[in-house]
Design an enzyme around this catalytic site. Structure first.
Site, PDB file in Angstrom:
ATOM      1  N   GLU A 201      31.174 -25.893  15.159  1.00  0.00           N
ATOM      2  CA  GLU A 201      30.095 -26.751  15.647  1.00  0.00           C
ATOM      3  C   GLU A 201      30.282 -28.225  15.284  1.00  0.00           C
ATOM      4  OE1 GLU A 201      26.258 -25.352  14.394  1.00  0.00           O
ATOM      5  OE2 GLU A 201      26.623 -23.286  15.015  1.00  0.00           O
TER       6      GLU A 201
ATOM      7  N   GLU B 169      32.542 -27.808  18.437  1.00  0.00           N
ATOM      8  CA  GLU B 169      32.787 -26.863  19.532  1.00  0.00           C
ATOM      9  C   GLU B 169      31.933 -25.615  19.369  1.00  0.00           C
ATOM     10  OE1 GLU B 169      34.129 -23.990  18.160  1.00  0.00           O
ATOM     11  OE2 GLU B 169      34.375 -25.093  16.288  1.00  0.00           O
TER      12      GLU B 169
END
Length: 355
Positions: free
Chosen positions: A318, A175
């Protein structure tokens, strides 16, 4: 679309415990003391349960990075400005972020999804599924409509299902979204009954005063909106995030295809708590990669009953911690397929008396 979510969730089959038992028997016959590979053995058994193969080989791995912005950034809950979300998404699309470097090393594909970034992002590799230009500010209003939350979940489901149809065998949840530790903390409080003080961490690096303010904003937002902790969608629309909703869909969609899901850090794990609330059978497909430095991550993993494989003090997001574990998954596959048994190697001790 809610009916579609229910239908996909109902496709999630219980993991095959009998295959896991067979994997453990195979591990016990390898030329080593029983249990001496520690958590690698637990990982081998879980992968066998999920894939139905004692000696599972996972070749095609995909990281799905959901990106979105958060209106609560107006309250000063992040040490970084909101435009960093868009800038970092472009960095990922260009291959220059940590997730790109680590994924290349691990042999994993990276799919970047704009599901709610504020502003327009253009890149040929971008999966553009923007639902709205960031969420509302939870301090003043609910962050999205129920229709938008459902659309985000369905988007994540479809991306995972389509990737599985193309050959992806395993998914890592990633994310990008400035302010998303605030949304995740509020969601975990609503889903678990924990307090903001217990859950809220420093995110991208808040000061002591900033941390106290962040917890206060979360407490006030929960009091204002009264999210129903038994209804994950209600929690999402009141204090959640579009990228978190998208990850809920990725998790449910991947599990419906019989694929392992490697969770990254706090935000990904809170998405898994929401998915678990919606479909408890998803738990068997979840692999906890690492324990992050974010305060609420340990508590979110505890809610799921998952023990992470690594302790790295990471707090980047991430999907970076999840990708590190892909090397361990490869190692497990090689051990299960290439290591000699006591019988084949003519080594004494196969009865478990090796020391």
């Amino acid at each position: 679309m809610e009916q579609f979510i229910r239908e996909v969730s109902e496709r999630i089959q219980p993991v095959r415990l009998e295959v896991g038992r067979a994997a453990q028997l195979h591990l016990d016959q390898l030329t080593k003391p029983p249990g001496s590979l520690g958590m690698l053995e637990n990982l081998a058994v879980q992968l066998a349960c999920i894939t139905g193969d004692v000696k599972s080989v996972i070749q095609h791995k995909t990281v799905i990075v959901m990106a979105a912005d958060h209106g609560v950034c107006e309250e000063g809950v992040s040490a970084f400005p909101q435009e960093v979300t868009q800038q970092m998404l472009l960095n990922m699309l260009s291959g220059g972020a940590a997730i790109n470097v680590l994924s290349r090393q691990a042999g994993a594909d990276v799919l970047c999804v704009d599901i709610g970034v504020k502003g327009n992002v253009e890149h040929p590799e971008l999966l553009n599924h923007k639902i709205r230009q960031g969420t509302g500010n939870m301090a003043r209003e609910q962050v999205m409509t129920r229709e938008q939350a459902v659309q985000a979940i369905v988007t994540g489901m479809n991306i995972a299902i389509e990737a599985a149809d193309r050959g992806s065998q395993l998914f890592v949840t990633g994310e990008m979204g400035i302010g998303n530790t605030t949304a995740s903390s509020a969601m975990l409080c609503a889903l678990s009954g924990l307090s903001p003080e217990e859950v809220t961490g420093r995110g991208t690096g808040l000061t002591d005063s900033g941390l106290k303010r962040k917890a206060s904003i979360i407490r006030d937002a929960l009091a204002l909106h009264q999210p129903d902790g038994k209804d994950a969608i209600d929690v999402l629309i009141k204090v959640g995030g579009l990228e978190i909703a998208g990850l809920v869909g990725v998790i449910l969609g991947a599990a419906s295809q019989g694929c392992p899901v490697v969770l990254d850090g706090f935000i990904s794990t809170v998405a898994a708590v929401a998915a678990y609330t919606m479909a408890p059978q998803v738990k068997g497909y979840l692999i906890g990669s690492h324990m992050s430095a974010e305060k609420g991550h340990r508590l979110a993993l505890k809610v799921l009953g998952i023990r992470p494989l690594l302790q790295l003090d990471m707090r980047l997001g991430e999907g970076t911690g999840g990708v590190i574990v892909l090397h361990m998954i490869d190692a497990v596959s090689h051990l299960m397929n290439e290591m000699s048994t006591f019988t084949s190697a003519r080594v004494s001790g196969g009865s478990g008396n090796m020391s």
